[in-house]
Write a protein that holds these residues in place. Sequence first.
Motif, PDB file in Angstrom:
ATOM      1  N   ILE A   6       0.853  -1.186   0.000  1.00  0.00           N
ATOM      2  CA  ILE A   6       0.000   0.000   0.000  1.00  0.00           C
ATOM      3  C   ILE A   6       0.891   1.239   0.000  1.00  0.00           C
ATOM      4  N   VAL A   7       0.525   2.228  -0.799  1.00  0.00           N
ATOM      5  CA  VAL A   7       1.215   3.517  -0.804  1.00  0.00           C
ATOM      6  C   VAL A   7       0.195   4.560  -0.367  1.00  0.00           C
ATOM      7  N   ALA A   8       0.530   5.328   0.677  1.00  0.00           N
ATOM      8  CA  ALA A   8      -0.451   6.229   1.294  1.00  0.00           C
ATOM      9  C   ALA A   8       0.151   7.596   1.543  1.00  0.00           C
ATOM     10  N   SER A   9      -0.636   8.643   1.291  1.00  0.00           N
ATOM     11  CA  SER A   9      -0.154  10.008   1.529  1.00  0.00           C
ATOM     12  C   SER A   9      -1.342  10.907   1.848  1.00  0.00           C
ATOM     13  N   VAL A  10      -1.069  12.043   2.469  1.00  0.00           N
ATOM     14  CA  VAL A  10      -2.121  12.992   2.819  1.00  0.00           C
ATOM     15  C   VAL A  10      -1.654  14.407   2.469  1.00  0.00           C
ATOM     16  N   ASP A  11      -2.589  15.237   2.002  1.00  0.00           N
ATOM     17  CA  ASP A  11      -2.256  16.594   1.584  1.00  0.00           C
ATOM     18  C   ASP A  11      -3.442  17.510   1.891  1.00  0.00           C
ATOM     19  N   MET A  15       5.515   8.073  -6.457  1.00  0.00           N
ATOM     20  CA  MET A  15       5.909   6.737  -5.999  1.00  0.00           C
ATOM     21  C   MET A  15       5.633   5.679  -7.068  1.00  0.00           C
ATOM     22  N   ALA A  16       5.118   6.086  -8.232  1.00  0.00           N
ATOM     23  CA  ALA A  16       4.715   5.141  -9.284  1.00  0.00           C
ATOM     24  C   ALA A  16       3.711   4.118  -8.753  1.00  0.00           C
ATOM     25  N   ALA A  17       2.727   4.617  -8.001  1.00  0.00           N
ATOM     26  CA  ALA A  17       1.686   3.749  -7.458  1.00  0.00           C
ATOM     27  C   ALA A  17       0.384   3.947  -8.236  1.00  0.00           C
ATOM     28  N   SER A  18      -0.390   2.880  -8.367  1.00  0.00           N
ATOM     29  CA  SER A  18      -1.699   2.957  -9.018  1.00  0.00           C
ATOM     30  C   SER A  18      -2.749   3.344  -7.982  1.00  0.00           C
ATOM     31  N   PRO A  19      -3.471   4.450  -8.212  1.00  0.00           N
ATOM     32  CA  PRO A  19      -4.455   4.894  -7.224  1.00  0.00           C
ATOM     33  C   PRO A  19      -5.559   3.866  -7.008  1.00  0.00           C
ATOM     34  N   ILE A  20      -5.958   3.683  -5.748  1.00  0.00           N
ATOM     35  CA  ILE A  20      -7.105   2.834  -5.392  1.00  0.00           C
ATOM     36  C   ILE A  20      -8.252   3.698  -4.905  1.00  0.00           C
ATOM     37  N   ALA A  21      -7.971   4.558  -3.916  1.00  0.00           N
ATOM     38  CA  ALA A  21      -9.079   5.268  -3.259  1.00  0.00           C
ATOM     39  C   ALA A  21      -8.606   6.580  -2.642  1.00  0.00           C
ATOM     40  N   LEU A  22      -9.566   7.487  -2.467  1.00  0.00           N
ATOM     41  CA  LEU A  22      -9.360   8.747  -1.745  1.00  0.00           C
ATOM     42  C   LEU A  22     -10.261   8.770  -0.511  1.00  0.00           C
ATOM     43  N   LEU A  23      -9.756   9.393   0.563  1.00  0.00           N
ATOM     44  CA  LEU A  23     -10.582   9.765   1.709  1.00  0.00           C
ATOM     45  C   LEU A  23     -10.553  11.288   1.782  1.00  0.00           C
ATOM     46  N   ILE A  24     -11.728  11.912   1.927  1.00  0.00           N
ATOM     47  CA  ILE A  24     -11.840  13.372   1.824  1.00  0.00           C
ATOM     48  C   ILE A  24     -12.310  13.959   3.158  1.00  0.00           C
ATOM     49  N   ALA A  25     -11.457  14.715   3.829  1.00  0.00           N
ATOM     50  CA  ALA A  25     -11.860  15.401   5.062  1.00  0.00           C
ATOM     51  C   ALA A  25     -12.034  16.882   4.751  1.00  0.00           C
ATOM     52  N   LEU A  36      -4.707   6.600  -1.403  1.00  0.00           N
ATOM     53  CA  LEU A  36      -4.239   5.238  -1.168  1.00  0.00           C
ATOM     54  C   LEU A  36      -4.043   4.556  -2.518  1.00  0.00           C
ATOM     55  N   GLY A  37      -2.859   4.019  -2.721  1.00  0.00           N
ATOM     56  CA  GLY A  37      -2.558   3.340  -3.975  1.00  0.00           C
ATOM     57  C   GLY A  37      -1.858   2.027  -3.704  1.00  0.00           C
ATOM     58  N   ALA A  38      -1.567   1.312  -4.777  1.00  0.00           N
ATOM     59  CA  ALA A  38      -0.889   0.024  -4.664  1.00  0.00           C
ATOM     60  C   ALA A  38       0.267  -0.012  -5.655  1.00  0.00           C
ATOM     61  N   SER A  39       1.312  -0.710  -5.272  1.00  0.00           N
ATOM     62  CA  SER A  39       2.468  -0.829  -6.165  1.00  0.00           C
ATOM     63  C   SER A  39       3.231  -2.095  -5.823  1.00  0.00           C
ATOM     64  N   PHE A  40       3.767  -2.756  -6.847  1.00  0.00           N
ATOM     65  CA  PHE A  40       4.608  -3.909  -6.584  1.00  0.00           C
ATOM     66  C   PHE A  40       5.986  -3.453  -6.127  1.00  0.00           C
ATOM     67  N   ARG A  41       6.468  -2.359  -6.726  1.00  0.00           N
ATOM     68  CA  ARG A  41       7.778  -1.844  -6.356  1.00  0.00           C
ATOM     69  C   ARG A  41       7.735  -0.315  -6.449  1.00  0.00           C
ATOM     70  N   PRO A  42       7.366   0.358  -5.363  1.00  0.00           N
ATOM     71  CA  PRO A  42       7.242   1.823  -5.422  1.00  0.00           C
ATOM     72  C   PRO A  42       8.586   2.488  -5.673  1.00  0.00           C
ATOM     73  N   LEU A  43       8.540   3.608  -6.393  1.00  0.00           N
ATOM     74  CA  LEU A  43       9.735   4.441  -6.560  1.00  0.00           C
ATOM     75  C   LEU A  43       9.914   5.297  -5.322  1.00  0.00           C
ATOM     76  N   LEU A  86       4.033   5.442 -14.204  1.00  0.00           N
ATOM     77  CA  LEU A  86       4.049   3.991 -14.420  1.00  0.00           C
ATOM     78  C   LEU A  86       4.902   3.650 -15.643  1.00  0.00           C
ATOM     79  N   TRP A  87       4.829   4.476 -16.698  1.00  0.00           N
ATOM     80  CA  TRP A  87       5.665   4.303 -17.898  1.00  0.00           C
ATOM     81  C   TRP A  87       7.141   4.428 -17.512  1.00  0.00           C
ATOM     82  N   LEU A  88       7.469   5.447 -16.742  1.00  0.00           N
ATOM     83  CA  LEU A  88       8.869   5.667 -16.348  1.00  0.00           C
ATOM     84  C   LEU A  88       9.386   4.510 -15.476  1.00  0.00           C
ATOM     85  N   ALA A  89       8.543   4.040 -14.548  1.00  0.00           N
ATOM     86  CA  ALA A  89       8.964   2.934 -13.682  1.00  0.00           C
ATOM     87  C   ALA A  89       9.222   1.680 -14.519  1.00  0.00           C
TER      88      ALA A  89
END
Lengths: 310, 310
Positions: free
Chosen positions: A45-50, A83-93, A140-147, A198-201
Motif C-alpha cells: 500500500i502507498v499512502a499520503s495525505v495533503d 511513488m509510481a503507485a496505481s491509485p485505489i481510493a481517496l478519503l476526503i476530510a 491510497l494506492g498500490a504498487s509492486f515496487r514503489p519508486l 508507471l511508464w517511467l517505472a
Amino acid sequence: MSGDLALGPGAEFDAIRAMVARWGARATGIGDDAAILHVPRGDVIVASVDSFVEHRHFQRDWLTPREVGYRSAAAALSDLAAMAASPIALLIAINTPDSWLANLPEIADGIGEAAGAVGAHIAGGNLASASELSITTTVLGASFRPLRRNGAVDGDVVYVTGTLGGPAAALSRLRAGESPEDHWDRFAHPVPRIAEALWLADRGVMSAIDISDGLIGDVRHLAAASGVCVEIDTARVPRAADVSIELALESGEEYELVVTSPQPLDEREFRERFGIPLTMIGRVSSAGAGEVLLDGVRVVGAVSHDHFAR
Amino acid sequence: MSGDLALGPGAEFDAIRAMVARWGARATGIGDDAAILHVPRGDVIVASVDSFVEHRHFQRDWLTPREVGYRSAAAALSDLAAMAASPIALLIAINTPDSWLANLPEIADGIGEAAGAVGAHIAGGNLASASELSITTTVLGASFRPLRRNGAVDGDVVYVTGTLGGPAAALSRLRAGESPEDHWDRFAHPVPRIAEALWLADRGVMSAIDISDGLIGDVRHLAAASGVCVEIDTARVPRAADVSIELALESGEEYELVVTSPQPLDEREFRERFGIPLTMIGRVSSAGAGEVLLDGVRVVGAVSHDHFAR
C-alpha cells in the motif's frame, strides 16, 4: 450509494448525502465507520495525505468550487505519481464554514473529476465545521515496487516531465491584480502524472519525486535521501512561455516529476504518448551528498517553497 | 528516522523534524512523497479519516497540547475499533497558526502515545499554515473480516462497552464555567476500544459501530444500514455517576462501541479482561427498518450530534 445511503437524519448527513450523490458509482463503502479496500496480491500500500487551505493555498475568487475540489484531489494524487503507485481510493476530510456549505456539491464534482481521471474510488471522508475551508485528501494506492527518493546513484541521468513555472507565473500575476491568462490552467487544473510515472517505472527509473515545492527544493530532498549530488543544467530546464529561469527553478505548485535513470530514456516516445515533454536536465554525481549544483554552482540556503518561512 | 531525516532545510521541515524526533522509532518511512505499508496476506485494508478542530471540538484552555494530540489520534483510531481492524499506521495532517507552532512537539507526544497504545506506526503527514488548529488523522488498519454496520438481524442481542455520558457532562460543566471534575478524563483521554473489538469479533459479533455521535444517533445509523429496528431498554444503559439518562443516550464524544450478537456474550469475562463493563442494552427486531425504539417508543427527529444543526 447515493439514493439509499444508510445514514440517519441531520444537516451534516444531508451535506454528505449530497456529495455522495454527485459521486455516484465512484463512491464506494461510504456509510461505515471506515472503508474496506482490497489490495492486489503481492502489492504494498502507498499512502499520503495533503491539505488545501483557503487563504493560504488559494483565495475564494481565484477558483470555482469545482476547481477547488479538483485541485485539492489532484495535488494529493501527485504524491502517488511520485511513488509510481496505481491509485485505489481517496478519503476526503472537509472542514468548512457555513458560507461554503452550498458549494459542497460542486466541490464534490471536482473531486470526482480528479478521482475519475485516474480510476480511483472515493471511499470515505469526514465533514466538520471550521472558520475557513480546508480539504485534506488521503490518497491510497498500490504498487509492486514503489519508486522512492533514495534510489539515485552516481552516473544516473536526471529528467523532468512537462514545462515549469506556469503556476507560479499565474499566481504572481493574480497577486499583482493582473490576469493570469495562459498560465491559469496550470494552476487551476494540475494533472497528476500517474500514467507517466508507471511508464517511467517500467523503463527502469530508480528514483522519483514530485516537485510540488519547486524544482530545486524537491531535488534537494532527493539528493539528501539518496546521499548524492544532483547537477542541473539550467538552460535545459523546460519553461512555460514568458517564464524566467528563476521562477521555473523555484516555483511551487508544480505537479511534475523529477526522476533519475541509469540509462537514457526515449524522450520522443514519451512526448508522443503523453503530449508533454520529458527533458534531460542534468546528472547525478558524487560531488557532495545532499548537494544541488546549478550550472556547477552549489545551492545554499532555503529555496524550497516553505509555508512557514519568514 | 529522527536524526538523519532526509529532508532539505526550511522552517516547515524543521517543525516536521521536531515532531518526528519525538516519535522516534514509532515514525517509519517519513521523508518520501508517500508511505509504504505492508498488508498481512489475505487481509483487507480498513481506512478512515477524522478531524479535530480548535474552537469547534475543543478550546485551547481545555486541553494541554499533549492531550490535543492524544485525543485527535485516539478518536480517529476508534473507527478502526468499530470495524474490528488491527491498526497499522496513522497519517497526520496538521493545519496550524503560528501561535501553535511551538506546541507541535508536545502535540506529537500525544499522537505518539495514542499510536503506541495500539501498536500503530506514524507513517506520514502534512503540515500547513491556517488560521486555527486542526488535526486530521487518517487511520489504516488490517482485518481478515471487518465488522460493519449492516450485519444486525432480527433476534440479535445489543451490547454497549463502557459507561456513557461522562464526556458530555464534562463539556457542559466546562461551558457553564464549572469544573468538569471526575468526568474530565473521559473527555481528554478517550480509549479506542481496539482490543475489546477484536475480542468481540472473535466471539461472533456480527455488526458494530462506535458511538462518537451519541448512542441513539449512531444506533440509528446501524439500524438503517442493517434494515432492522433496534429496541433499547433505557434503564439498562450504563451511565457515569451523576449523568442523566438523556445525556447518556444523546451525548457525543463517546468512543464506546455498540455491537449486535446472535448469542449472549460473557459480560463478566469482558469486565475481568478489560476493566470496563459490557452491558446488554436491548435487542434487534423487525418492528421497522431503520427505526430505534426507546422503551418501546419510536425515536423521531434529529437526535444525533450534528456539527451543522441549528
